[in-house]
Design a protein around this motif. Sequence first.
Motif, PDB file in Angstrom:
ATOM      1  N   LEU A  90      -0.485 -43.873  19.779  1.00 29.68           N
ATOM      2  CA  LEU A  90      -0.396 -45.162  19.092  1.00 29.68           C
ATOM      3  C   LEU A  90      -0.900 -45.067  17.658  1.00 29.68           C
ATOM      4  N   PHE A  91      -1.870 -44.208  17.422  1.00 29.19           N
ATOM      5  CA  PHE A  91      -2.354 -43.993  16.056  1.00 29.19           C
ATOM      6  C   PHE A  91      -1.224 -43.469  15.168  1.00 29.19           C
ATOM      7  N   PHE A  92      -0.535 -42.425  15.627  1.00 28.93           N
ATOM      8  CA  PHE A  92       0.550 -41.854  14.826  1.00 28.93           C
ATOM      9  C   PHE A  92       1.768 -42.776  14.781  1.00 28.93           C
ATOM     10  N   LEU A  93       1.990 -43.533  15.855  1.00 26.73           N
ATOM     11  CA  LEU A  93       3.089 -44.495  15.855  1.00 26.73           C
ATOM     12  C   LEU A  93       2.888 -45.551  14.774  1.00 26.73           C
ATOM     13  N   THR A  94       1.707 -46.154  14.736  1.00 28.64           N
ATOM     14  CA  THR A  94       1.436 -47.190  13.736  1.00 28.64           C
ATOM     15  C   THR A  94       1.370 -46.597  12.338  1.00 28.64           C
ATOM     16  N   TYR A  95       0.858 -45.367  12.229  1.00 28.25           N
ATOM     17  CA  TYR A  95       0.795 -44.702  10.916  1.00 28.25           C
ATOM     18  C   TYR A  95       2.201 -44.498  10.355  1.00 28.25           C
ATOM     19  N   ASN A  96       3.104 -43.984  11.167  1.00 29.69           N
ATOM     20  CA  ASN A  96       4.465 -43.706  10.708  1.00 29.69           C
ATOM     21  C   ASN A  96       5.238 -44.986  10.414  1.00 29.69           C
ATOM     22  N   ALA A 156      -1.529 -61.305  23.652  1.00 29.90           N
ATOM     23  CA  ALA A 156      -1.967 -60.296  24.624  1.00 29.90           C
ATOM     24  C   ALA A 156      -2.779 -59.186  23.984  1.00 29.90           C
ATOM     25  N   GLY A 157      -2.812 -59.124  22.641  1.00 32.47           N
ATOM     26  CA  GLY A 157      -3.480 -58.035  21.945  1.00 32.47           C
ATOM     27  C   GLY A 157      -2.467 -57.075  21.357  1.00 32.47           C
ATOM     28  N   ILE A 158      -2.859 -56.350  20.322  1.00 33.25           N
ATOM     29  CA  ILE A 158      -1.936 -55.465  19.613  1.00 33.25           C
ATOM     30  C   ILE A 158      -1.487 -54.296  20.480  1.00 33.25           C
ATOM     31  N   ILE A 159      -2.429 -53.606  21.107  1.00 29.61           N
ATOM     32  CA  ILE A 159      -2.067 -52.408  21.872  1.00 29.61           C
ATOM     33  C   ILE A 159      -1.146 -52.725  23.056  1.00 29.61           C
ATOM     34  N   PRO A 160      -1.457 -53.725  23.887  1.00 25.75           N
ATOM     35  CA  PRO A 160      -0.501 -54.043  24.955  1.00 25.75           C
ATOM     36  C   PRO A 160       0.878 -54.394  24.420  1.00 25.75           C
ATOM     37  N   ASP A 161       0.923 -55.101  23.286  1.00 22.78           N
ATOM     38  CA  ASP A 161       2.216 -55.476  22.717  1.00 22.78           C
ATOM     39  C   ASP A 161       2.964 -54.246  22.195  1.00 22.78           C
ATOM     40  N   LEU A 162       2.233 -53.320  21.549  1.00 24.61           N
ATOM     41  CA  LEU A 162       2.854 -52.084  21.070  1.00 24.61           C
ATOM     42  C   LEU A 162       3.487 -51.315  22.228  1.00 24.61           C
ATOM     43  N   ILE A 178       3.700 -44.236  30.758  1.00 26.92           N
ATOM     44  CA  ILE A 178       2.585 -43.298  30.594  1.00 26.92           C
ATOM     45  C   ILE A 178       1.495 -43.920  29.729  1.00 26.92           C
ATOM     46  N   LEU A 179       1.900 -44.587  28.644  1.00 28.38           N
ATOM     47  CA  LEU A 179       0.930 -45.223  27.755  1.00 28.38           C
ATOM     48  C   LEU A 179       0.239 -46.391  28.441  1.00 28.38           C
ATOM     49  N   PHE A 180       0.990 -47.105  29.262  1.00 31.16           N
ATOM     50  CA  PHE A 180       0.407 -48.205  30.033  1.00 31.16           C
ATOM     51  C   PHE A 180      -0.704 -47.697  30.943  1.00 31.16           C
ATOM     52  N   VAL A 181      -0.422 -46.609  31.641  1.00 29.71           N
ATOM     53  CA  VAL A 181      -1.425 -46.012  32.529  1.00 29.71           C
ATOM     54  C   VAL A 181      -2.626 -45.528  31.714  1.00 29.71           C
ATOM     55  N   GLY A 182      -2.368 -45.001  30.517  1.00 30.01           N
ATOM     56  CA  GLY A 182      -3.468 -44.545  29.662  1.00 30.01           C
ATOM     57  C   GLY A 182      -4.409 -45.663  29.295  1.00 30.01           C
ATOM     58  N   LEU A 183      -3.863 -46.837  28.995  1.00 29.69           N
ATOM     59  CA  LEU A 183      -4.726 -47.965  28.646  1.00 29.69           C
ATOM     60  C   LEU A 183      -5.469 -48.487  29.868  1.00 29.69           C
ATOM     61  N   CYS A 184      -4.783 -48.504  31.007  1.00 28.26           N
ATOM     62  CA  CYS A 184      -5.474 -48.866  32.252  1.00 28.26           C
ATOM     63  C   CYS A 184      -6.653 -47.928  32.505  1.00 28.26           C
ATOM     64  N   ALA A 185      -6.438 -46.640  32.209  1.00 22.63           N
ATOM     65  CA  ALA A 185      -7.491 -45.644  32.413  1.00 22.63           C
ATOM     66  C   ALA A 185      -8.712 -45.954  31.569  1.00 22.63           C
TER      67      ALA A 185
END
Length: 483
Positions: A192-198, A293-299, A311-318
Motif C-alpha cells: 500500500l505504501f508503494f501503491l499510494t506513492y506511485n 471506513a478508513g483509507i486502508i480498507p477503502d484502498l 491477500i491484502l485484506f488478510v494482511g490487515l486482519c492480521a
Amino acid sequence: MPKTTIIIIFLAIYILGIIGVGIWNRKSSDSEDYFLASRNLPAWLLAITFVASWWGGGSAIDLVDHAHRNGLSSFWIYGVPVLIATALMFIFARGIRNIGTISQPQLMAERYNSKVALLLTIFIIIFMVIAAAVQVIVIGRFFHAFFDISYEMGAITGTLIVLTYSLFGGFRGVVLTDFLQFLFFLFTAIFLFFLTYNQSGGLEMVKETAVLNNKPGYTSFFNNVGDNLAYVITFGTSWMIQANIWQRISAAKKSSDARKMMALSFLAFIPLYLMVTYTGMFSTLLYESVPKAGIIPDLISNIPNPILSSILFVGLCAAIMSTMDSLVNTGALSLTVDVYQKYINPNLSSLHSVLVGRFATLLMCGLALLIALKIQSVLTISWIGADFLTSGAFIPLVFGFLWLRGTSKAAFISMLFGLIFSSYNLMVALGVDLPVAWEIASVTQALIGISVSLILFVTVSLFTKNDTEKAKAFIEKANILNK
C-alpha cells in the motif's frame, strides 16, 4: 467468482491456519509454560511479536487517517511514543528479566506488598480490556466495510477468531501466530505504501497539494507538535509499563536477550511507523477526505485484482488480530496468576492453572466485545486506557527499580490517586455531568495525573517507614545499571 467470495475463502484459509497453530500449541504443563512459553523463545522472535502487538490495528488504520489530515507530524501520535517507550524499556529490560516473576503484580509484590500488587492488577485488567476493545472496534468496522454484515456481527466474528487460537495456544500460540500475522501485514503495508506513492506522484506532489489546500507545515515533522504532546506523554509512559510487553521481556531466555529484543524492536519501529505515516500523506492525492471506513480498507476494497485484494485484506486482519491477542493473553495472565491463584486458590495445580487461564482468556474477550458494542471510538478510548497506567502505575513501577527510599504506602497512595483520577476522567469522557477544571484527553490532564502521582509518591515515601532490606534486595536483584 465474486470478489467477496474470494475474500471469504482466503480469510477462511487464514483463520484455519492460525487456529491450527493455536491448537498445535495447546499443551501447556503449567502457568509459566502457558503464559511465558517456559522462557525458551529467542530474542528475534520475541522482537517480532513485540512489534506485531504494537504495530497493529491502531497504526494500520488510525495513523494513516491522521496523516492524511495532518501530515508528517502525525508520527508524534503513535511513532514517537512507541520509540520513547521502547527506549525506556531497553534500559529497564535487564531488571525486569532479572527479577524473573511471571507477572507485573508479582514483581510489585516483591518490591512493595500485596496491596500494591492488587492495585496494579486492577490497572492491568482495565487497560487490557479497553485496549482489546479498541481492536474489536477496528475489526468490527473492517468486516462491516467488506462484507454485507452489521458492525456488531463483524465485531463478534473477529473476537471469536482471536479467542479460538488464543484459548488453545496460550502465549506460545500467540507468539507463533503473531509471527505469521506480522509477515502478512508487512506485505500489506509495503504494497500500500508503494501503491499510494506511485498513484500520488510522490512527495513533491504531496507538497504541492498541501499548498493548494492551505496546509502549511504539512510535510514538517515538528508542525504543531504541541497538539500531540498529550499522546506523547500518556502513550509514551503507559506503553513503557504495558504488561503484555513486560510479559515478553520476562519470557526471554536471559536479560541480555531481553535488551536485544528491545534494541531490535526500536530499530524496526522507525521505518514501519514512517511508512504508515507517508502512506496517509500520499493518499491525499487519492482522497479529498477520509472515507467512512478508513483509507486502508477503502484502498484494499478498490483493488481490481480479487486475489491480491484478498491477500491484502488478510494482511490487515492480521495486524488487528496480532494486537488484540497479546492484550487478551496478558489480561488473562493477571486474572489467573494475580487474582485467582493469589486470592482464591493459592494451591492451584499446574493443570488447573491452564484451565483457569483459558477461562480468563474467554472472559477478557467477552468484556472487550461488550465494550466495543457499546462504544465505537478509537483514539480517545486508547488514550483513556493509557491514562490509567500513566497516572496510576508509571511512577511506582519505575521508581521501584531506582529509588531505595520508595515505600509501599507511598506506592499504594500514588496508585489509588491514579485510579480515582482516571476513573473520574473516564466518566466525564463518557458524558457524565461532573465538574472538571481541565480538558479531557489534554496535555494538562496528562501532566496533572503524572505530576500528582510523583508528588504523592515522593512525599509519602519521605514521611513513612521504609523496608530498606526488602527494597535493597529487589534493586540489587534487578541490577539495571551494572553489566
